[in-house]
Scaffold this motif. Sequence first.
Motif, PDB file in Angstrom:
ATOM      1  N   THR A 246       0.843  -1.196   0.000  1.00 14.97           N
ATOM      2  CA  THR A 246       0.000   0.000   0.000  1.00 14.97           C
ATOM      3  C   THR A 246       0.877   1.244   0.000  1.00 14.97           C
ATOM      4  OG1 THR A 246      -0.069   0.243   2.404  1.00 14.97           O
ATOM      5  CG2 THR A 246      -1.692  -1.224   1.393  1.00 14.97           C
ATOM      6  N   GLY A 247       0.269   2.374  -0.388  1.00 14.88           N
ATOM      7  CA  GLY A 247       0.935   3.648  -0.175  1.00 14.88           C
ATOM      8  C   GLY A 247       0.977   3.962   1.318  1.00 14.88           C
ATOM      9  N   ALA A 248       1.637   5.053   1.698  1.00 12.29           N
ATOM     10  CA  ALA A 248       1.750   5.422   3.111  1.00 12.29           C
ATOM     11  C   ALA A 248       0.370   5.760   3.685  1.00 12.29           C
ATOM     12  CB  ALA A 248       2.691   6.603   3.255  1.00 12.29           C
ATOM     13  N   LEU A 249       0.059   5.149   4.820  1.00 12.53           N
ATOM     14  CA  LEU A 249      -1.204   5.389   5.509  1.00 12.53           C
ATOM     15  C   LEU A 249      -0.918   6.054   6.852  1.00 12.53           C
ATOM     16  CD1 LEU A 249      -2.833   1.868   4.931  1.00 12.53           C
ATOM     17  CD2 LEU A 249      -3.211   3.940   3.577  1.00 12.53           C
ATOM     18  N   GLU A 250      -1.666   7.090   7.180  1.00 16.58           N
ATOM     19  CA  GLU A 250      -1.450   7.780   8.451  1.00 16.58           C
ATOM     20  C   GLU A 250      -1.756   6.853   9.624  1.00 16.58           C
ATOM     21  OE1 GLU A 250      -3.538  11.437   8.694  1.00 16.58           O
ATOM     22  OE2 GLU A 250      -2.472  12.374   7.016  1.00 16.58           O
ATOM     23  N   TYR A 251      -0.957   7.014  10.689  1.00 16.06           N
ATOM     24  CA  TYR A 251      -1.080   6.118  11.836  1.00 16.06           C
ATOM     25  C   TYR A 251      -0.841   6.909  13.113  1.00 16.06           C
ATOM     26  CZ  TYR A 251       0.478   2.611  15.256  1.00 16.06           C
ATOM     27  OH  TYR A 251       0.651   1.855  16.384  1.00 16.06           O
ATOM     28  N   THR A 252      -1.712   6.693  14.096  1.00 18.34           N
ATOM     29  CA  THR A 252      -1.568   7.313  15.411  1.00 18.34           C
ATOM     30  C   THR A 252      -1.510   6.214  16.460  1.00 18.34           C
ATOM     31  OG1 THR A 252      -2.846   9.239  14.676  1.00 18.34           O
ATOM     32  CG2 THR A 252      -2.572   8.937  17.055  1.00 18.34           C
ATOM     33  N   PRO A 253      -0.423   6.055  17.209  1.00 19.26           N
ATOM     34  CA  PRO A 253      -0.276   4.934  18.158  1.00 19.26           C
ATOM     35  C   PRO A 253      -1.405   4.822  19.180  1.00 19.26           C
ATOM     36  CG  PRO A 253       1.806   6.096  17.875  1.00 19.26           C
ATOM     37  CD  PRO A 253       0.767   6.914  17.181  1.00 19.26           C
ATOM     38  N   SER A 254      -2.011   5.934  19.545  1.00 21.19           N
ATOM     39  CA  SER A 254      -3.055   5.896  20.583  1.00 21.19           C
ATOM     40  C   SER A 254      -4.416   5.455  20.040  1.00 21.19           C
ATOM     41  CB  SER A 254      -3.191   7.277  21.237  1.00 21.19           C
ATOM     42  OG  SER A 254      -3.538   8.257  20.265  1.00 21.19           O
ATOM     43  N   GLU A 255      -4.549   5.343  18.725  1.00 23.66           N
ATOM     44  CA  GLU A 255      -5.818   4.918  18.123  1.00 23.66           C
ATOM     45  C   GLU A 255      -5.831   3.396  17.952  1.00 23.66           C
ATOM     46  OE1 GLU A 255      -8.382   6.825  17.568  1.00 23.66           O
ATOM     47  OE2 GLU A 255      -7.357   8.692  18.094  1.00 23.66           O
ATOM     48  N   ASP A 256      -7.038   2.850  17.779  1.00 21.07           N
ATOM     49  CA  ASP A 256      -7.195   1.423  17.558  1.00 21.07           C
ATOM     50  C   ASP A 256      -7.448   1.141  16.081  1.00 21.07           C
ATOM     51  OD1 ASP A 256      -6.894   0.684  20.222  1.00 21.07           O
ATOM     52  OD2 ASP A 256      -9.021   0.972  20.664  1.00 21.07           O
ATOM     53  N   TYR A 257      -6.677   0.201  15.534  1.00 19.26           N
ATOM     54  CA  TYR A 257      -6.820  -0.203  14.139  1.00 19.26           C
ATOM     55  C   TYR A 257      -6.984  -1.719  14.075  1.00 19.26           C
ATOM     56  CZ  TYR A 257      -4.619   4.393  13.420  1.00 19.26           C
ATOM     57  OH  TYR A 257      -4.302   5.729  13.463  1.00 19.26           O
ATOM     58  N   VAL A 258      -7.806  -2.182  13.147  1.00 23.75           N
ATOM     59  CA  VAL A 258      -8.022  -3.613  12.950  1.00 23.75           C
ATOM     60  C   VAL A 258      -7.707  -3.966  11.505  1.00 23.75           C
ATOM     61  CG1 VAL A 258      -9.767  -5.450  12.845  1.00 23.75           C
ATOM     62  CG2 VAL A 258      -9.743  -3.866  14.772  1.00 23.75           C
ATOM     63  N   ILE A 259      -6.970  -5.070  11.330  1.00 27.38           N
ATOM     64  CA  ILE A 259      -6.672  -5.584   9.997  1.00 27.38           C
ATOM     65  C   ILE A 259      -7.384  -6.912   9.830  1.00 27.38           C
ATOM     66  CG2 ILE A 259      -4.539  -6.724  10.765  1.00 27.38           C
ATOM     67  CD1 ILE A 259      -3.369  -6.051   7.974  1.00 27.38           C
ATOM     68  N   THR A 260      -7.903  -7.178   8.624  1.00 29.26           N
ATOM     69  CA  THR A 260      -8.768  -8.340   8.412  1.00 29.26           C
ATOM     70  C   THR A 260      -8.098  -9.486   7.672  1.00 29.26           C
ATOM     71  OG1 THR A 260      -9.619  -7.385   6.352  1.00 29.26           O
ATOM     72  CG2 THR A 260     -10.828  -6.886   8.393  1.00 29.26           C
ATOM     73  N   SER A 261      -6.864  -9.324   7.190  1.00 35.03           N
ATOM     74  CA  SER A 261      -6.163 -10.390   6.477  1.00 35.03           C
ATOM     75  C   SER A 261      -4.702 -10.424   6.904  1.00 35.03           C
ATOM     76  CB  SER A 261      -6.239 -10.177   4.954  1.00 35.03           C
ATOM     77  OG  SER A 261      -7.573 -10.226   4.506  1.00 35.03           O
ATOM     78  N   PRO A 262      -4.033 -11.584   6.769  1.00 36.87           N
ATOM     79  CA  PRO A 262      -2.605 -11.655   7.100  1.00 36.87           C
ATOM     80  C   PRO A 262      -1.793 -10.672   6.262  1.00 36.87           C
ATOM     81  CG  PRO A 262      -3.532 -13.860   6.849  1.00 36.87           C
ATOM     82  CD  PRO A 262      -4.578 -12.901   6.373  1.00 36.87           C
ATOM     83  N   ALA A 263      -0.778 -10.073   6.871  1.00 37.96           N
ATOM     84  CA  ALA A 263       0.018  -9.063   6.171  1.00 37.96           C
ATOM     85  C   ALA A 263       1.263  -8.731   6.990  1.00 37.96           C
ATOM     86  CB  ALA A 263      -0.815  -7.789   5.943  1.00 37.96           C
ATOM     87  N   TYR A 264       2.153  -7.956   6.367  1.00 36.28           N
ATOM     88  CA  TYR A 264       3.310  -7.371   7.050  1.00 36.28           C
ATOM     89  C   TYR A 264       3.046  -5.874   7.202  1.00 36.28           C
ATOM     90  CZ  TYR A 264       5.795 -11.689   5.843  1.00 36.28           C
ATOM     91  OH  TYR A 264       6.179 -13.004   5.719  1.00 36.28           O
ATOM     92  N   ILE A 265       3.167  -5.357   8.424  1.00 30.90           N
ATOM     93  CA  ILE A 265       2.942  -3.940   8.694  1.00 30.90           C
ATOM     94  C   ILE A 265       4.293  -3.287   8.970  1.00 30.90           C
ATOM     95  CG2 ILE A 265       1.600  -2.260   9.993  1.00 30.90           C
ATOM     96  CD1 ILE A 265      -0.088  -4.395   8.633  1.00 30.90           C
TER      97      ILE A 265
END
Length: 313
Positions: A246-265
């Motif tokens: 993917t292109g760069a996605l904004e990320y904030t450590p204090s927020e909650d994110y869920v991923i639905t498929s296996p991947a490398y982050i």
Amino acid sequence: MRWLILMLAGAFILTGCSDTDEPPIDEPETSEADTEESVTEETETTETADEEDAESEEESDETASENTENESETEEVEEAAEPVDVMEDTELASGYWINYSGEDDARSYMTRTEPMEYNPEKDYTVTAASYVSYFYGSEFIKTNNYGHDGPHIIEQVPEADRIIVSFNEPEKDTVQLINEGREDASAGNEVNTTPDDLVGRGKPVEEGMQGTIMFGQDFLSGDDVFTGERIDDKGNFVEDADYYITGALEYTPSEDYVITSPAYISFYNGRRFIETVEITAVPAYLPEVSGANYINISFHDDYLFELNIIELD
């Protein structure tokens, strides 16, 4: 003349006696009503026999079905009546245990199991003093201490799908993990030894989940995704025909994110690479990486139409 008259009279008398003594011989006749009655009786007899045969077959089928159901129920009861020691075929690591923070800690007097599959909808009984550590995939959730004798029914943790049991070396011959709640075991004896700030979240509960999709099928074009590469654990872009980034996605450590498929982050602070984390058990929360403000996701093309990144509300 008198003789002739006597002869004629005698002949007349003989003729009259012959007609009187012999009964008339009539040909037997079968009436139409008698014929219909006979056919009806035969038809009714045949139908009755057919009905009796059909009822007999139905009763036989019902009996066979009932016997099959009874056999099935008996088999289920027999299967349910055979508890299994989950640890019996599990490899052991001597000199180690899973401590309160989820680390594989070296202790000469301790032994632990390898990860074992865990169903949070079932009860399990540990038969001796031990530590039970819960995981979701490779993500640590917490360690409970069952420190006094046993048997104990361990805590049900819905967010977990694996457990590791650690115990003192003297308990090696007596400790078991039974895949049911034994009648002689008691529940609620656990002591959570993991500090609150180290307790993992485990498996996300998808029911009622709400949030914003940061990446999904609507982003599979233009600058949103790149093909034929992935980012390795050192931050290098390596060729891999089966992967997308993917292109760069904004990320904030204090927020909650869920991923639905296996991947490398892969986590970044600006352009500075921090680390790449592999996600295998899904759905999963993204790890909290302090200092990161962008992520890139490398994923296999098998998950091209399944991958979603959701920022929870």
